[in-house]
Design a protein around this motif. Structure first.
Motif, mmCIF file in Angstrom:
data_model
loop_
_atom_site.group_PDB
_atom_site.id
_atom_site.type_symbol
_atom_site.label_atom_id
_atom_site.label_comp_id
_atom_site.label_asym_id
_atom_site.label_seq_id
_atom_site.Cartn_x
_atom_site.Cartn_y
_atom_site.Cartn_z
ATOM 1 N N SER A 224 0.847 -1.200 0.000
ATOM 2 C CA SER A 224 0.000 0.000 0.000
ATOM 3 C C SER A 224 0.880 1.247 0.000
ATOM 4 C CB SER A 224 -0.930 0.008 1.208
ATOM 5 O OG SER A 224 -0.195 0.056 2.413
ATOM 6 N N ASP A 225 0.324 2.312 -0.522
ATOM 7 C CA ASP A 225 1.022 3.596 -0.568
ATOM 8 C C ASP A 225 1.085 4.166 0.847
ATOM 9 O OD1 ASP A 225 1.896 6.226 -1.018
ATOM 10 O OD2 ASP A 225 0.824 6.354 -2.912
ATOM 11 N N PRO A 226 2.269 4.532 1.335
ATOM 12 C CA PRO A 226 2.367 5.044 2.702
ATOM 13 C C PRO A 226 1.831 6.464 2.872
ATOM 14 C CG PRO A 226 4.503 5.105 1.647
ATOM 15 C CD PRO A 226 3.576 4.425 0.685
ATOM 16 N N LEU A 227 1.647 7.179 1.771
ATOM 17 C CA LEU A 227 1.183 8.567 1.868
ATOM 18 C C LEU A 227 -0.312 8.666 1.627
ATOM 19 C CD1 LEU A 227 4.043 10.316 -0.108
ATOM 20 C CD2 LEU A 227 3.820 10.054 2.363
ATOM 21 N N PRO B 17 -3.786 10.046 0.323
ATOM 22 C CA PRO B 17 -4.139 10.869 -0.841
ATOM 23 C C PRO B 17 -4.807 12.160 -0.398
ATOM 24 C CG PRO B 17 -5.752 9.146 -0.532
ATOM 25 C CD PRO B 17 -4.678 8.913 0.496
ATOM 26 N N GLN C 85 -2.485 10.975 8.274
ATOM 27 C CA GLN C 85 -1.606 9.818 8.138
ATOM 28 C C GLN C 85 -2.118 8.653 8.984
ATOM 29 O OE1 GLN C 85 1.275 9.584 6.116
ATOM 30 N NE2 GLN C 85 1.044 7.429 6.631
ATOM 31 N N HIS D 283 -5.158 7.114 7.314
ATOM 32 C CA HIS D 283 -4.729 6.403 6.111
ATOM 33 C C HIS D 283 -4.099 5.056 6.469
ATOM 34 C CE1 HIS D 283 -3.205 5.685 2.107
ATOM 35 N NE2 HIS D 283 -1.985 5.562 2.590
ATOM 36 N N CYS E 274 -5.532 1.374 5.390
ATOM 37 C CA CYS E 274 -4.675 0.457 4.630
ATOM 38 C C CYS E 274 -4.515 -0.878 5.353
ATOM 39 C CB CYS E 274 -3.301 1.080 4.365
ATOM 40 S SG CYS E 274 -3.336 2.391 3.134
ATOM 41 N N ALA F 44 4.447 -1.048 3.147
ATOM 42 C CA ALA F 44 4.103 0.315 2.733
ATOM 43 C C ALA F 44 5.220 0.829 1.830
ATOM 44 C CB ALA F 44 3.944 1.218 3.953
ATOM 45 N N ASN F 45 4.888 1.078 0.566
ATOM 46 C CA ASN F 45 5.872 1.569 -0.399
ATOM 47 C C ASN F 45 5.120 2.253 -1.528
ATOM 48 O OD1 ASN F 45 7.872 1.810 -2.500
ATOM 49 N ND2 ASN F 45 9.059 0.246 -1.441
ATOM 50 N N ARG F 46 5.584 3.415 -1.949
ATOM 51 C CA ARG F 46 4.935 4.147 -3.046
ATOM 52 C C ARG F 46 5.056 3.403 -4.363
ATOM 53 N NH1 ARG F 46 2.908 9.003 -2.594
ATOM 54 N NH2 ARG F 46 3.186 9.418 -4.796
ATOM 55 N N ASN F 47 6.094 2.590 -4.514
ATOM 56 C CA ASN F 47 6.329 1.859 -5.758
ATOM 57 C C ASN F 47 5.960 0.397 -5.541
ATOM 58 O OD1 ASN F 47 7.968 0.148 -7.627
ATOM 59 N ND2 ASN F 47 8.524 2.159 -8.427
#
Length: 146
Positions: free
Chosen positions: A39-42, A44, A58, A61, A65, A92-95
């Motif tokens: 999942s994206d750590p940031l 939206p 945060q 979120h 998640c 948790a990683n954006r990529n």
């Protein structure tokens, strides 16, 4: 042949359908399975129709998640069926591809088993392929299920 399979999971029907093949492979080899959800750590930024936007904290979120990952793991474990050693790992990683590779390292897996959406042509170019990214950057073998 393989003793520890890392299987990226999510809400996709393609992934859920491939879990039967994963189960058969794991049972044939007596392999352990680690499910990984990235999942994206940031959080939206969410905007309403008015001129003022609002954000999600945060903490909120992260909570959402975690809850979603837990649900995905539950459904995926059910789809795999009984008789398997299944663990789960939320990264948790954006990529997405980096998160999958990080999960493989943390789980000490010896193969990554992924489903493919089979995007070709313009869709493949525009949308890209996380499976392709994992294959290119992985030091482990990657088994792609169609």
């Amino acid at each position: 042949m393989f003793k520890h399979l890392l299987v990226p999971v999510g809400g996709s029907d393609v992934i859920r359908k491939s879990l039967k093949k994963v189960a058969a492979l794991a049972k044939a080899d007596g392999a352990a399975v680690t499910l990984v959800y990235v999942s994206d750590p940031l959080p939206p930024m969410v905007y309403s129709d008015s001129a003022m936007g609002y954000g999600i904290s945060q903490k909120e979120h992260t909570k959402v998640c975690e809850a979603y990952a837990k649900d995905v793991f539950k459904k995926s474990t059910t789809a795999l069926g009984a008789g398997l050693k299944v663990k789960s790992l939320h990264i948790a990683n954006r990529n997405l591809s980096e998160g999958i590779l990080d999960g493989a390292k943390k789980a000490q897996a010896d193969v990554i088993v992924m489903a493919s959406h089979k995007r070709t042509g313009i869709k493949g170019i525009l949308l890209g392929s996380e499976t392709h990214e994992v294959i290119v950057h992985s030091k482990l073998p990657v088994l792609v299920l169609g």
